[in-house]
Design a protein around this motif. Structure first.
Motif: not given
Length: 257
Positions: A224, A228, A233, A235, A250-251, A253-256
């Motif tokens: 992940a 990123q 892209d 998930k 969220p998967g 790493g998402e939003g980090e």
């Protein structure tokens, strides 16, 4: 859903990475085990399995940690971990650590025999298949080295994923190749590790799948993070989250940032 007639007293080995980085994996594992008819306990005294120390050659610390684990998980019918890596450490490497200690080997052998990776336990011991789970996505699966080679886990997660309605499972080329994480390997040999995970990602992306799943959080975090950094892209989730119908969030790493 196949549920055994007699409830099993199961202790969940949460794992350090799940506890600190992805607690939803533990909740998903508990949900699945309860659906399969198990009574779940999460011993508060549990710690790391000792693998980082063991892999670094610090056998003294690894034995001290393992002793704590052995005591914390005494008395349960089974010990189940949502990680082939941690389960493999307990089942295969604890006996190596204590091979010269006849007294401890009795407890080590007993613990080893009742320790399982999550999907293997659900399929091989309980004959469990999830029902009423739907996910309209395409997915590819990564086989972690410890799950595949130490715990002999390959078909079990795929069989259960095949029961998820709407899910299109696509096999990646060289799906059994290491992602480059390897515990402390990724720290000691970072350039080699980066090259390995790039090759892995190229194969994963070539499937055109929306999502990646695996049974070991170390592999998932490694992949992940690289996805990123490459701006790809896809998930990334733990297989337990999909099977428990908990993959909508969220998967990794998402939003980090």
């Amino acid at each position: 859903m196949s549920v055994p007639p007699v409830k099993k007293n199961v202790a969940l080995f949460v794992t350090c990475l799940v506890d600190l980085n992805r607690p939803s994996v533990a909740f998903a594992a508990i949900k699945l085990l309860e659906q399969a008819g198990c009574t779940i306990m999460v011993p508060e005294a549990q710690t790391c399995c000792g693998q980082p120390a063991y892999n670094s050659g610090d056998k003294k610390s690894a034995k001290e940690i393992a002793t704590q684990v052995i005591r914390a998980f005494k008395g349960y019918d089974y010990v189940v971990a949502p990680s082939g890596s941690c389960a493999g450490m307990i089942r295969h490497h604890y006996p190596e650590l204590f091979k010269d200690d006849d007294t401890m080997m009795v407890e080590v052998t007993e613990l080893s025999a009742r320790t399982y990776e999550l999907t293997s336990f659900l399929q091989d011991v309980l004959g469990f298949t999830p029902e009423n789970v739907r996910l309209e996505k395409s997915l590819t699966y990564h086989d972690s080295c410890s799950s595949l080679r130490e715990m002999k886990v390959r078909e079990q997660p795929r069989a259960m994923l095949g029961a998820v309605a709407g899910l299109d499972v696509r096999e990646a080329a060289d799906s059994e190749a290491c992602c480059g994480f390897g515990g402390t390997f990724c720290l000691k040999y970072s350039e080699i590790s980066a090259s390995m995970v790039d090759t892995k990602i190229d194969n994963l992306l070539a499937t055109g799948a929306d999502m990646l799943a695996a049974g070991d959080l170390g592999c998932l975090m490694n992949i992940a993070g690289r996805l990123q950094r490459r701006g790809a892209d896809m998930k990334v989730v733990h297989v337990a989250e999909i099977l428990a119908g908990m993959a909508d969030g969220p998967g990794l790493g998402e939003g980090e940032t």
